[in-house]
Design an enzyme around this catalytic site. Structure first.
Site, short mmCIF file in Angstrom:
data_model
loop_
_atom_site.label_atom_id
_atom_site.label_comp_id
_atom_site.label_asym_id
_atom_site.label_seq_id
_atom_site.Cartn_x
_atom_site.Cartn_y
_atom_site.Cartn_z
N SER A 182 2.10 7.20 16.04
CA SER A 182 1.07 8.18 15.68
C SER A 182 0.64 9.07 16.93
O SER A 182 0.49 8.46 18.04
CB SER A 182 -0.14 7.44 15.34
OG SER A 182 -0.05 6.51 14.35
N GLU A 211 -3.10 10.83 21.05
CA GLU A 211 -2.90 9.28 21.40
C GLU A 211 -1.88 9.19 22.34
O GLU A 211 -2.05 8.36 23.22
CB GLU A 211 -2.67 8.46 20.22
CG GLU A 211 -2.68 6.95 20.47
CD GLU A 211 -2.47 6.17 19.20
OE1 GLU A 211 -2.04 5.30 19.46
OE2 GLU A 211 -2.91 6.50 18.08
#
Length: 323
Positions: free
Chosen positions: A243, A315
């Site tokens: 992600s 992230e």
């Protein structure tokens, strides 16, 4: 480079076999991207790390950390100074029990997937949702990794760390306090989140997890379900960091869905691409550079912001020399 080599090469602390100079990092990261480390150092144990941190600080040599290399984007220039890997802190052991609780200590260098397999073999439940998760225990704790609605902090009891503070560098213990943790945030992160070892950086050395006794076959099935789910969702089809953006409940939709609704799946920048099968994966499709990936991340952020008003938060950690 030459000056750093002469300093470290002639220092007994950095003994042969623990340090490599101008080390290619592409093979050590899940993105398969990035320049070399001026020096890659693997301390043999915690005390060796402490001595090295004191030496590097005294000699004003910059230092950074690398874990499993799965949540970072290493710049095309790589790392200046010394990049430290804790891969030798790789011990797993049961340190105690209380009623049905089993306390398991894992070193920061243990691969998370190895820990979940160890838990299966020892009939211990609690880590099934992390089956197949790339990266190291140290990185998972640092980032407070979250899988299938379970955060790594939900299983924590305590953490041993080292506080980097020049000649005052020392070991310390942390007892888990839920108020210190949040969604993909831990008390071991700085602001901004970085791989750099700065003054007062808390470096995770090991973590103690609270697990429970269970039935081996059931634990194995649940763990393997998560592994297969990751495979079916294309987590490992192409090099990536998983992600790319954090989810934000205030946005109403997962980041991947916002990216998909913005029509960005399949978008390319050089050798980088938004995965056609998952909006929140930015992949190394065709020998991408780190700059390709970073530019594509920024394009996705801008497009989603323009269409929705929401700014996606990466992230992935931008590591190394981006100057």
């Amino acid at each position: 480079m030459n000056n750093l080599f002469s300093i470290l090469h002639n220092t007994p602390l950095f003994q042969e076999g623990t340090i490599e100079f101008y080390k290619p990092l592409k093979p050590l990261t899940s993105y398969k991207i990035g320049g070399p480390a001026e020096a890659l150092f693997c301390p043999k144990d915690e005390d060796h790390l402490k001595e090295a941190l004191i030496f590097l600080s005294k000699n004003k040599i910059s230092a950074s950390l690398i874990g499993g290399g799965t949540n970072i984007l290493v710049s095309d220039k790589g790392f200046r100074g010394v990049l430290i890997s804790l891969k030798n802190l790789n011990k797993i052991e049961i340190i105690g029990e209380s009623e049905n609780k089993v306390f398991v200590r894992a070193g920061a260098g243990v691969l998370t997937d190895k820990l979940t397999k160890w838990a299966v073999e020892n009939s211990l439940s609690g880590l099934e949702c992390f089956g197949g998760l790339p990266g190291s225990v140290g990185g998972a704790v640092f980032m407070n990794a979250r899988c299938y609605d379970v955060s790594i902090s939900d299983r924590l009891k305590s953490i041993k760390y080292i506080l980097a503070d020049g000649d005052k560098t020392e070991f310390a213990e942390y007892e888990y306090n839920p108020s210190d943790w949040d969604y993909k945030a831990s008390p071991f992160q700085q602001n901004p989140v970085s791989t750099e070892i700065t003054k007062n950086r808390k470096i995770v050395l090991s973590a103690v997890f609270t697990l429970t006794h269970g039935i081996k076959e059931e634990i194995a099935v649940k763990t393997e379900e998560k592994v297969q789910d990751r495979i079916s969702k294309g987590h490992f089809k192409e090099p990536s960091a998983g992600s790319t953006f954090k989810n934000n409940r205030a946005f109403g939709l997962p980041s991947g869905k916002l990216i998909e609704d913005a029509g960005l799946k399949g978008l390319c920048e050089g050798g980088a691409q938004v995965a056609p099968w998952h909006g929140n994966f930015i992949i190394n499709k065709h020998d991408a550079s780190a700059s390709d990936i970073k530019t594509l991340i920024e394009k996705v952020q801008k497009t989603v912001k323009d269409k929705t008003g929401f700014l996606l938060e990466p992230e992935v950690i931008f590591a190394g020399d981006w100057g």
